[in-house]
Scaffold this active site. Structure first.
Site, PDB file in Angstrom:
ATOM      1  N   ASN A 255      51.201  37.148  16.053  1.00 37.09           N
ATOM      2  CA  ASN A 255      49.787  36.847  15.830  1.00 37.09           C
ATOM      3  C   ASN A 255      49.215  36.169  17.074  1.00 37.09           C
ATOM      4  O   ASN A 255      49.854  35.301  17.669  1.00 37.09           O
ATOM      5  CB  ASN A 255      49.717  35.880  14.631  1.00 37.09           C
TER       6      ASN A 255
ATOM      7  N   GLU B 292      42.343  35.967  11.220  1.00 36.75           N
ATOM      8  CA  GLU B 292      41.668  34.659  11.159  1.00 36.75           C
ATOM      9  C   GLU B 292      40.184  34.822  11.464  1.00 36.75           C
ATOM     10  O   GLU B 292      39.589  34.032  12.203  1.00 36.75           O
ATOM     11  CB  GLU B 292      42.312  33.690  12.156  1.00 36.75           C
TER      12      GLU B 292
ATOM     13  N   GLU C 162      50.543  32.865  18.885  1.00 33.16           N
ATOM     14  CA  GLU C 162      49.893  32.435  20.127  1.00 33.16           C
ATOM     15  C   GLU C 162      50.886  32.229  21.276  1.00 33.16           C
ATOM     16  O   GLU C 162      50.925  31.166  21.901  1.00 33.16           O
ATOM     17  CB  GLU C 162      49.068  31.168  19.877  1.00 33.16           C
TER      18      GLU C 162
ATOM     19  N   HIS D 265      38.804  35.321  16.359  1.00 35.51           N
ATOM     20  CA  HIS D 265      37.834  34.212  16.372  1.00 35.51           C
ATOM     21  C   HIS D 265      36.747  34.599  17.371  1.00 35.51           C
ATOM     22  O   HIS D 265      36.912  34.435  18.585  1.00 35.51           O
ATOM     23  CB  HIS D 265      38.498  32.905  16.800  1.00 35.51           C
TER      24      HIS D 265
ATOM     25  N   ASP E 168      36.478  34.759  12.084  1.00 35.59           N
ATOM     26  CA  ASP E 168      35.227  34.011  11.959  1.00 35.59           C
ATOM     27  C   ASP E 168      34.378  34.346  13.176  1.00 35.59           C
ATOM     28  O   ASP E 168      34.899  34.708  14.227  1.00 35.59           O
ATOM     29  CB  ASP E 168      35.424  32.497  11.770  1.00 35.59           C
TER      30      ASP E 168
END
Ligand code: G3I
Length: 499
Positions: free
Chosen positions: A217, A288, A157, A257, A290
């Site tokens: 990432n 990650e 990030e 996400h 979702d």
């Protein structure tokens, strides 16, 4: 969830007519009730057949049997973050949770993604540390688990929110200096935490002879565009970083996400973005995943399932997209529990599969390079096709003798001085449980790295063999691996042997 995601969801919810939503729902119902023949029944097996891992974020208190049954890769959700394991001088502490997770992964034949070394958040005792201290921590953490960690998120990030395309300005990126004022941190005289952290990580990996791959990432970097077709400047900035530091970076993580907005997940857009990173020669992972389940549409998870299907398809369609990781097992145990973003409901080891689970499994079972599913069921012809009459004087068509073992084909993406080769291994008329591919490179060509395969040799005759998750290939099915090299690699003739 960041504000950009929330903004995207808000706009598209109002824009989509109910009829369109109903159409998507009915398409999903048709697809999930008709899985492909001889389909695998777990995510990890279906993914392995397609040549990728399917992973999960986990904590030591959630290591239920389902973890090893359904998933082939594990990311510690919190137990390897600096606020858990780093001391202020870059040493290690409290590693028992991380050790438990690594041991569990190893005994279940799962890959591990280390998460994460350099991050502005959850920095704990490292908050405000110098690059020298970060480097100490990087060395200690990588060496503690060595090659037991397949992938490390070295930098997490690093880029700002709101699609500015800029680096964050808080620590550790506040240490950056643009010496010549040209607006980037890529020049030799510049200071760049990303570059310096990757250089250190690469040194440690090389000094230890480790197989660990080093990743960057981030979130909101998944597609080429953001809502409304605006260029995704954050993804572009990440691309520039990887392009400039390609020699140190092996892999890129798109956190993914997502929300439940059918417009926010466009297979082609994500696929094209994955492809351009893959063309740089790095592996790409969805790290990650979702996706919100927005019940206000009353679609009972169908919109969410369809969105999962789109993301999985985008990855499957790019050979160098070698893994997908969901950010937890069950909705109730997720960091986004109120948004029901995962593949299971339930808790404490007793889980129920959602429509999203079945959609993902079904899509994985279709394998790579399948076209997106039709939105309407196929029409059954009312008149059955007639069988042409058999002429007794015509000899039967020649039959091809069954091929056992395996075959391999190679496709090349070349540029002046380098290439990426994608090798497709196809099982013959019987399933195989392992394979090796030998090929001879022209003089002057050298392999620099490979993915989805073990390699021996780097020039002349080079041998590749399956890794743990892609050795089993069903009859007539394929799996892919790739390698990057310098020089020219035309005229490759791969020879495949089932082992
Ligand atoms: O363990 C303590 C517990 O002892 C305490 O009682 C409780 C009180 O709030 O907090 C617990 O710690 C929480 C921890 O999760 C474990 O559950 C922290 O407060 C909470 O902040 C932490 O949240 C994690 C979050 O990162 C922090 O940034 C989430 O679990 C984790 O899923 C999330 O993961 C991040 C990725 O690392 C990077 N990408 C985004 C992703 C989602 O935010």
């Amino acid at each position: 969830m960041n504000s950009d995601l929330r903004q995207r969801r808000k706009v598209a919810r109002t824009a989509l007519p109910t009829a369109v939503l109903l159409l998507i729902s009915s398409a999903v119902a048709v697809q999930s009730s008709a899985p492909a023949a001889a389909a695998e029944t777990t995510l990890r097996a279906a993914a392995a057949n397609a040549g990728l891992f399917f992973g999960v974020a986990a904590s030591p208190n959630r290591l239920y049997p389902i973890v090893g049954q359904e998933f082939s890769q594990l990311t510690p959700e919190n137990d390897m973050k600096p606020d858990r394991i780093a001391t202020s001088s870059g040493g290690l502490q409290n590693t028992s949770g991380a050790d438990t997770l690594v041991n569990h992964a190893q005994s279940n034949n799962m890959l591990v993604r280390g998460h994460t070394l350099v991050w502005h958040s959850q920095a704990g005792a490292l908050q405000g540390a110098s690059q020298a201290t970060l480097n100490t921590f990087i060395g200690n953490a990588i060496n503690r688990w060595g090659s037991r960690i397949a992938y490390w998120d070295v930098v997490n990030e690093a880029l700002e929110d709101n699609n500015t395309g800029r680096r964050r300005n808080q620590w550790p990126h506040s240490m950056n200096r643009d010496a010549n004022g040209d607006g980037d941190f890529f020049d030799a005289g510049d200071t760049d935490v990303i570059r310096d952290s990757f250089i250190r990580a690469k040194q440690v990996v090389q000094a230890g002879g480790l197989t660990t791959k080093l990743c960057i990432n981030d979130y909101d970097v998944d597609g080429l565009t953001v809502q409304g077709g605006t260029p995704n400047r954050k993804a572009n900035a990440l691309y520039d970083i990887v392009r400039n530091y390609r020699q140190y970076i092996d892999c890129v993580g798109f956190q993914a996400h997502f929300n439940d907005n059918p417009n926010s997940i466009i297979t082609d857009d994500i696929q094209a973005n994955i492809q351009r990173f893959a063309d740089l020669g790095v592996e790409v992972h969805i790290t990650e995943l979702d996706i919100d389940d927005d019940l206000s549409n009353n679609d009972i998870g169908a919109g969410q399932a369809e969105n999962y299907r789109k993301v999985v398809r985008a990855c499957l369609n790019v050979a160098q997209c070698t893994g997908i990781t969901v950010w937890g097992i069950s909705d109730s145990e997720s960091w986004r529990s109120s948004e029901r973003g995962l593949l299971f409901t339930g808790g404490n080891g007793s889980y129920q599969k959602k429509a999203a689970y079945h959609a993902v499994l079904d899509e994985l079972n279709k394998g790579r390079n399948s076209t997106p599913p039709p939105s309407t069921p196929p029409v059954t012809p009312s008149v059955p096709p007639t069988t042409p009459p058999v002429d007794p004087t015509t000899p039967p068509p020649p039959t091809t003798p069954p091929t056992t073992g395996c075959s391999a084909t190679v496709s090349l993406n070349s540029w002046t001085g380098g290439f990426v080769a994608t090798v497709r291994v196809t099982a013959g008329t019987a399933p195989i449980s392992g394979w090796s591919v030998q090929l001879t490179l022209p003089s002057g060509a050298t392999v620099t790295n490979a993915w989805n395969a073990n390699r021996s040799g780097s020039s002349g005759t080079v041998q590749f063999s399956n890794v743990s998750y892609n050795g089993s290939v069903n009859a007539g099915q394929s799996t892919e691996f790739g390698f990057q090299g310098t020089g020219t690699a035309t005229g490759l003739t791969p020879v495949c042997t089932a082992t």
